[in-house]
Scaffold this motif. Structure first.
Motif, PDB file in Angstrom:
ATOM      1  N   ALA A  43       0.836  -1.201   0.000  1.00  0.00           N
ATOM      2  CA  ALA A  43       0.000   0.000   0.000  1.00  0.00           C
ATOM      3  C   ALA A  43       0.872   1.253   0.000  1.00  0.00           C
ATOM      4  O   ALA A  43       0.612   2.204  -0.754  1.00  0.00           O
ATOM      5  N   LEU A  44       1.897   1.265   0.833  1.00  0.00           N
ATOM      6  CA  LEU A  44       2.776   2.431   0.924  1.00  0.00           C
ATOM      7  C   LEU A  44       3.575   2.636  -0.358  1.00  0.00           C
ATOM      8  O   LEU A  44       3.630   3.746  -0.897  1.00  0.00           O
ATOM      9  N   LYS A  45       4.188   1.580  -0.860  1.00  0.00           N
ATOM     10  CA  LYS A  45       5.011   1.677  -2.080  1.00  0.00           C
ATOM     11  C   LYS A  45       4.153   1.954  -3.313  1.00  0.00           C
ATOM     12  O   LYS A  45       4.568   2.673  -4.211  1.00  0.00           O
ATOM     13  N   GLY A  46       2.946   1.351  -3.354  1.00  0.00           N
ATOM     14  CA  GLY A  46       2.065   1.529  -4.501  1.00  0.00           C
ATOM     15  C   GLY A  46       1.139   2.720  -4.379  1.00  0.00           C
ATOM     16  O   GLY A  46       0.348   2.989  -5.282  1.00  0.00           O
ATOM     17  N   LYS A  47       1.224   3.440  -3.253  1.00  0.00           N
ATOM     18  CA  LYS A  47       0.363   4.604  -2.992  1.00  0.00           C
ATOM     19  C   LYS A  47      -1.113   4.268  -3.205  1.00  0.00           C
ATOM     20  O   LYS A  47      -1.856   4.989  -3.864  1.00  0.00           O
ATOM     21  N   ALA A  48      -1.515   3.136  -2.630  1.00  0.00           N
ATOM     22  CA  ALA A  48      -2.871   2.626  -2.807  1.00  0.00           C
ATOM     23  C   ALA A  48      -3.555   2.455  -1.452  1.00  0.00           C
ATOM     24  O   ALA A  48      -2.960   1.915  -0.518  1.00  0.00           O
ATOM     25  N   PRO A  49      -4.804   2.901  -1.313  1.00  0.00           N
ATOM     26  CA  PRO A  49      -5.526   2.694  -0.057  1.00  0.00           C
ATOM     27  C   PRO A  49      -5.850   1.213   0.146  1.00  0.00           C
ATOM     28  O   PRO A  49      -5.900   0.439  -0.807  1.00  0.00           O
ATOM     29  N   VAL A  50      -6.057   0.854   1.397  1.00  0.00           N
ATOM     30  CA  VAL A  50      -6.427  -0.519   1.768  1.00  0.00           C
ATOM     31  C   VAL A  50      -7.899  -0.509   2.187  1.00  0.00           C
ATOM     32  O   VAL A  50      -8.286   0.262   3.067  1.00  0.00           O
ATOM     33  N   THR A  51      -8.701  -1.336   1.549  1.00  0.00           N
ATOM     34  CA  THR A  51     -10.098  -1.499   1.966  1.00  0.00           C
ATOM     35  C   THR A  51     -10.173  -2.771   2.801  1.00  0.00           C
ATOM     36  O   THR A  51     -10.070  -3.872   2.266  1.00  0.00           O
ATOM     37  N   PRO A  52     -10.330  -2.642   4.122  1.00  0.00           N
ATOM     38  CA  PRO A  52     -10.356  -3.824   4.981  1.00  0.00           C
ATOM     39  C   PRO A  52     -11.677  -4.577   4.840  1.00  0.00           C
ATOM     40  O   PRO A  52     -12.739  -3.979   4.666  1.00  0.00           O
ATOM     41  N   VAL A  53     -11.584  -5.898   4.909  1.00  0.00           N
ATOM     42  CA  VAL A  53     -12.758  -6.763   4.810  1.00  0.00           C
ATOM     43  C   VAL A  53     -12.735  -7.732   5.987  1.00  0.00           C
ATOM     44  O   VAL A  53     -11.773  -8.464   6.174  1.00  0.00           O
ATOM     45  N   GLY A  54     -13.798  -7.701   6.790  1.00  0.00           N
ATOM     46  CA  GLY A  54     -13.914  -8.608   7.929  1.00  0.00           C
ATOM     47  C   GLY A  54     -14.827  -9.764   7.592  1.00  0.00           C
ATOM     48  O   GLY A  54     -15.849  -9.594   6.924  1.00  0.00           O
ATOM     49  N   LEU A  55     -14.453 -10.952   8.023  1.00  0.00           N
ATOM     50  CA  LEU A  55     -15.250 -12.153   7.812  1.00  0.00           C
ATOM     51  C   LEU A  55     -15.655 -12.731   9.155  1.00  0.00           C
ATOM     52  O   LEU A  55     -14.844 -12.773  10.086  1.00  0.00           O
ATOM     53  N   HIS A  56     -16.904 -13.181   9.231  1.00  0.00           N
ATOM     54  CA  HIS A  56     -17.403 -13.795  10.461  1.00  0.00           C
ATOM     55  C   HIS A  56     -18.358 -14.904  10.066  1.00  0.00           C
ATOM     56  O   HIS A  56     -19.251 -14.705   9.246  1.00  0.00           O
ATOM     57  N   LEU A  57     -18.173 -16.074  10.645  1.00  0.00           N
ATOM     58  CA  LEU A  57     -19.051 -17.198  10.373  1.00  0.00           C
ATOM     59  C   LEU A  57     -20.204 -17.181  11.367  1.00  0.00           C
ATOM     60  O   LEU A  57     -20.006 -17.253  12.577  1.00  0.00           O
TER      61      LEU A  57
END
Length: 94
Positions: A43-57
């Motif tokens: 993310a830092l090197k590519g200057k790209a935001p991170v979209t977090p995804v949470g999983l729950h069963l």
């Protein structure tokens, strides 16, 4: 010690720098528990935001929750910690 595939890292950076999207397990594997710094580094090197995804069963159904994009700033360690906290929040049962 985890092996690093430099070819994969270069390919991922090319994708990000051209405006593409990646899907990454920040634990380094699908079954890992501890976050690695690779997602934050890319993310830092590519200057790209991170979209977090949470999983729950829930029973026999997977609940998928998306968080707001996290801007790539700070150090790898700081960004990894921030990503981890957001993943924990999104993975909690509703």
């Amino acid at each position: 010690m985890r092996a690093t595939n430099l070819g994969a890292i270069r390919s991922a950076l090319r994708i990000l720098q051209s405006g593409g999207t990646l899907g990454i397990f920040p634990e380094g594997t699908r079954g890992g528990q501890e976050l690695q710094g690779g997602t934050a580094l890319l993310a830092l090197k590519g200057k790209a935001p991170v979209t977090p995804v949470g999983l729950h069963l829930k029973g026999r159904t997977w609940v998928v929750r998306f968080g707001p994009p996290i801007e790539p700033k700070g150090s790898v360690k700081e960004l990894t910690t921030l990503i981890g906290a957001e993943l924990d929040r999104l993975s909690e049962p509703l």
